[in-house]
Design a protein around this motif. Sequence first.
Motif, PDB file in Angstrom:
ATOM      1  N   GLY A  12     120.090  34.843-142.596  1.00  0.00           N
ATOM      2  CA  GLY A  12     119.825  35.915-141.511  1.00  0.00           C
ATOM      3  C   GLY A  12     118.970  37.119-142.233  1.00  0.00           C
ATOM      4  N   PHE A  13     118.877  37.440-143.467  1.00  0.00           N
ATOM      5  CA  PHE A  13     118.249  38.485-143.913  1.00  0.00           C
ATOM      6  C   PHE A  13     116.774  37.653-144.190  1.00  0.00           C
ATOM      7  CE2 PHE A  13     121.933  40.602-145.375  1.00  0.00           C
ATOM      8  CZ  PHE A  13     121.483  41.896-145.384  1.00  0.00           C
ATOM      9  N   LEU A  14     116.666  36.589-144.580  1.00  0.00           N
ATOM     10  CA  LEU A  14     115.439  35.744-144.580  1.00  0.00           C
ATOM     11  C   LEU A  14     114.693  35.729-143.042  1.00  0.00           C
ATOM     12  CD1 LEU A  14     115.874  33.166-147.113  1.00  0.00           C
ATOM     13  CD2 LEU A  14     114.765  35.290-147.526  1.00  0.00           C
ATOM     14  N   ARG A  15     115.470  35.762-142.197  1.00  0.00           N
ATOM     15  CA  ARG A  15     115.042  35.270-140.842  1.00  0.00           C
ATOM     16  C   ARG A  15     114.442  36.670-140.410  1.00  0.00           C
ATOM     17  NH1 ARG A  15     119.247  33.625-138.468  1.00  0.00           N
ATOM     18  NH2 ARG A  15     118.802  31.207-139.277  1.00  0.00           N
ATOM     19  N   LYS A  16     115.182  37.814-140.691  1.00  0.00           N
ATOM     20  CA  LYS A  16     114.715  39.348-140.170  1.00  0.00           C
ATOM     21  C   LYS A  16     113.342  39.457-140.712  1.00  0.00           C
ATOM     22  CE  LYS A  16     119.347  41.094-139.523  1.00  0.00           C
ATOM     23  NZ  LYS A  16     120.401  41.718-140.079  1.00  0.00           N
ATOM     24  N   ALA A  17     113.181  39.275-142.225  1.00  0.00           N
ATOM     25  CA  ALA A  17     111.887  39.273-142.741  1.00  0.00           C
ATOM     26  C   ALA A  17     110.838  38.512-142.253  1.00  0.00           C
ATOM     27  CB  ALA A  17     112.056  38.948-144.295  1.00  0.00           C
ATOM     28  N   GLU A  18     111.259  37.400-142.054  1.00  0.00           N
ATOM     29  CA  GLU A  18     110.250  36.484-141.305  1.00  0.00           C
ATOM     30  C   GLU A  18     109.671  37.055-139.871  1.00  0.00           C
ATOM     31  OE1 GLU A  18     108.485  33.599-142.033  1.00  0.00           O
ATOM     32  OE2 GLU A  18     109.361  33.346-144.024  1.00  0.00           O
ATOM     33  N   ASP A  19     110.561  37.390-139.287  1.00  0.00           N
ATOM     34  CA  ASP A  19     110.364  38.022-137.732  1.00  0.00           C
ATOM     35  C   ASP A  19     109.429  39.196-138.173  1.00  0.00           C
ATOM     36  OD1 ASP A  19     111.866  35.927-136.642  1.00  0.00           O
ATOM     37  OD2 ASP A  19     113.491  37.064-136.231  1.00  0.00           O
ATOM     38  N   ALA A  20     109.776  40.101-138.802  1.00  0.00           N
ATOM     39  CA  ALA A  20     109.082  41.268-139.166  1.00  0.00           C
ATOM     40  C   ALA A  20     107.647  40.786-139.620  1.00  0.00           C
ATOM     41  CB  ALA A  20     109.751  42.156-140.010  1.00  0.00           C
ATOM     42  N   ILE A  21     107.431  39.926-140.458  1.00  0.00           N
ATOM     43  CA  ILE A  21     106.213  39.600-140.714  1.00  0.00           C
ATOM     44  C   ILE A  21     105.272  38.886-139.843  1.00  0.00           C
ATOM     45  CG2 ILE A  21     104.846  38.102-142.405  1.00  0.00           C
ATOM     46  CD1 ILE A  21     107.141  38.450-144.333  1.00  0.00           C
ATOM     47  N   THR A  22     105.960  38.047-139.091  1.00  0.00           N
ATOM     48  CA  THR A  22     105.217  37.633-137.781  1.00  0.00           C
ATOM     49  C   THR A  22     104.911  38.598-136.663  1.00  0.00           C
ATOM     50  OG1 THR A  22     107.261  36.800-136.849  1.00  0.00           O
ATOM     51  CG2 THR A  22     106.193  35.209-138.193  1.00  0.00           C
ATOM     52  N   ALA A  23     105.521  39.513-136.660  1.00  0.00           N
ATOM     53  CA  ALA A  23     105.236  40.623-135.618  1.00  0.00           C
ATOM     54  C   ALA A  23     104.134  41.450-135.997  1.00  0.00           C
ATOM     55  CB  ALA A  23     106.754  41.586-135.282  1.00  0.00           C
ATOM     56  N   GLY A  24     104.081  41.514-137.264  1.00  0.00           N
ATOM     57  CA  GLY A  24     102.715  42.249-137.715  1.00  0.00           C
ATOM     58  C   GLY A  24     103.056  43.469-138.069  1.00  0.00           C
ATOM     59  N   ASP A  25     104.399  43.979-138.196  1.00  0.00           N
ATOM     60  CA  ASP A  25     104.590  45.403-138.588  1.00  0.00           C
ATOM     61  C   ASP A  25     104.972  45.372-140.067  1.00  0.00           C
ATOM     62  OD1 ASP A  25     105.648  47.948-138.669  1.00  0.00           O
ATOM     63  OD2 ASP A  25     107.313  47.457-137.403  1.00  0.00           O
ATOM     64  N   LYS A  26     103.967  46.177-140.757  1.00  0.00           N
ATOM     65  CA  LYS A  26     103.956  46.139-142.232  1.00  0.00           C
ATOM     66  C   LYS A  26     105.297  46.941-142.771  1.00  0.00           C
ATOM     67  CE  LYS A  26     101.208  46.795-146.306  1.00  0.00           C
ATOM     68  NZ  LYS A  26      99.661  46.688-146.785  1.00  0.00           N
ATOM     69  N   ALA A  27     105.405  47.956-142.208  1.00  0.00           N
ATOM     70  CA  ALA A  27     106.445  48.879-142.496  1.00  0.00           C
ATOM     71  C   ALA A  27     107.836  48.054-142.536  1.00  0.00           C
ATOM     72  CB  ALA A  27     106.697  50.169-142.018  1.00  0.00           C
ATOM     73  N   ALA A  28     108.164  47.716-141.262  1.00  0.00           N
ATOM     74  CA  ALA A  28     109.323  46.963-141.030  1.00  0.00           C
ATOM     75  C   ALA A  28     109.485  45.666-141.986  1.00  0.00           C
ATOM     76  CB  ALA A  28     109.287  46.460-139.499  1.00  0.00           C
ATOM     77  N   ALA A  29     108.288  45.033-142.126  1.00  0.00           N
ATOM     78  CA  ALA A  29     108.230  43.578-143.174  1.00  0.00           C
ATOM     79  C   ALA A  29     108.503  44.095-144.425  1.00  0.00           C
ATOM     80  CB  ALA A  29     106.903  43.022-142.709  1.00  0.00           C
ATOM     81  N   THR A  30     108.032  45.179-144.893  1.00  0.00           N
ATOM     82  CA  THR A  30     108.375  45.588-146.225  1.00  0.00           C
ATOM     83  C   THR A  30     109.685  45.865-146.509  1.00  0.00           C
ATOM     84  OG1 THR A  30     105.981  46.479-146.523  1.00  0.00           O
ATOM     85  CG2 THR A  30     107.638  47.177-148.299  1.00  0.00           C
ATOM     86  N   GLU A  31     110.356  46.733-145.561  1.00  0.00           N
ATOM     87  CA  GLU A  31     111.762  46.912-145.591  1.00  0.00           C
ATOM     88  C   GLU A  31     112.622  45.656-145.497  1.00  0.00           C
ATOM     89  OE1 GLU A  31     113.230  49.964-146.267  1.00  0.00           O
ATOM     90  OE2 GLU A  31     111.204  50.701-146.724  1.00  0.00           O
ATOM     91  N   ALA A  32     112.299  44.743-144.758  1.00  0.00           N
ATOM     92  CA  ALA A  32     113.105  43.626-144.468  1.00  0.00           C
ATOM     93  C   ALA A  32     113.106  42.651-145.645  1.00  0.00           C
ATOM     94  CB  ALA A  32     112.404  42.793-143.574  1.00  0.00           C
ATOM     95  N   VAL A  33     112.018  42.758-146.399  1.00  0.00           N
ATOM     96  CA  VAL A  33     111.766  41.924-147.643  1.00  0.00           C
ATOM     97  C   VAL A  33     112.661  42.449-148.720  1.00  0.00           C
ATOM     98  CG1 VAL A  33     110.178  41.134-149.520  1.00  0.00           C
ATOM     99  CG2 VAL A  33     109.530  40.759-147.030  1.00  0.00           C
ATOM    100  N   LYS A  34     112.543  44.075-148.868  1.00  0.00           N
ATOM    101  CA  LYS A  34     113.188  44.654-149.988  1.00  0.00           C
ATOM    102  C   LYS A  34     114.616  44.366-149.518  1.00  0.00           C
ATOM    103  CE  LYS A  34     110.296  48.495-151.030  1.00  0.00           C
ATOM    104  NZ  LYS A  34     110.011  50.242-150.902  1.00  0.00           N
ATOM    105  N   ALA A  35     115.248  44.366-148.317  1.00  0.00           N
ATOM    106  CA  ALA A  35     116.541  44.264-148.114  1.00  0.00           C
ATOM    107  C   ALA A  35     117.146  42.642-148.534  1.00  0.00           C
ATOM    108  CB  ALA A  35     116.867  44.512-146.760  1.00  0.00           C
ATOM    109  N   ALA A  36     116.135  41.783-148.033  1.00  0.00           N
ATOM    110  CA  ALA A  36     116.223  40.328-148.424  1.00  0.00           C
ATOM    111  C   ALA A  36     116.427  39.854-150.034  1.00  0.00           C
ATOM    112  CB  ALA A  36     115.397  39.454-147.848  1.00  0.00           C
ATOM    113  N   GLU A  37     115.758  40.877-150.900  1.00  0.00           N
ATOM    114  CA  GLU A  37     115.328  40.232-152.016  1.00  0.00           C
ATOM    115  C   GLU A  37     117.161  40.303-152.894  1.00  0.00           C
ATOM    116  OE1 GLU A  37     113.053  41.183-156.300  1.00  0.00           O
ATOM    117  OE2 GLU A  37     112.568  42.420-154.339  1.00  0.00           O
ATOM    118  N   PRO A  38     117.937  41.427-152.955  1.00  0.00           N
ATOM    119  CA  PRO A  38     119.108  41.456-153.411  1.00  0.00           C
ATOM    120  C   PRO A  38     120.072  40.694-152.877  1.00  0.00           C
ATOM    121  CG  PRO A  38     118.527  43.606-152.230  1.00  0.00           C
ATOM    122  CD  PRO A  38     117.269  42.733-152.248  1.00  0.00           C
TER     123      PRO A  38
END
Length: 87
Positions: free
Chosen positions: A30-56
Amino acid sequence: MANTSSAKKAVRKMARKTEVNRARRSLVRGFLRKAEDAITAGDKAAATEAVKAAEPVMMRAVSKGIYHKNTASRKISRLNKRAKALG
């Protein structure tokens, strides 16, 4: 089917552990999917936050034995690379 009492207990333990692992794997996905979705949407801020949340969450799954350390590192690295590439 298991014949001895110890084998029956082992089957019960495996069933419980399988459920726990399935839930943990689903959480990570689920966390990885959120990160993928944010990246494909092109929103850099959301993508960075999603990746930071997915890592731990991903590394916690590694410590629990759900994923191999190199697999998690590779996935996080690729997500970070794609998130940073957004302009």
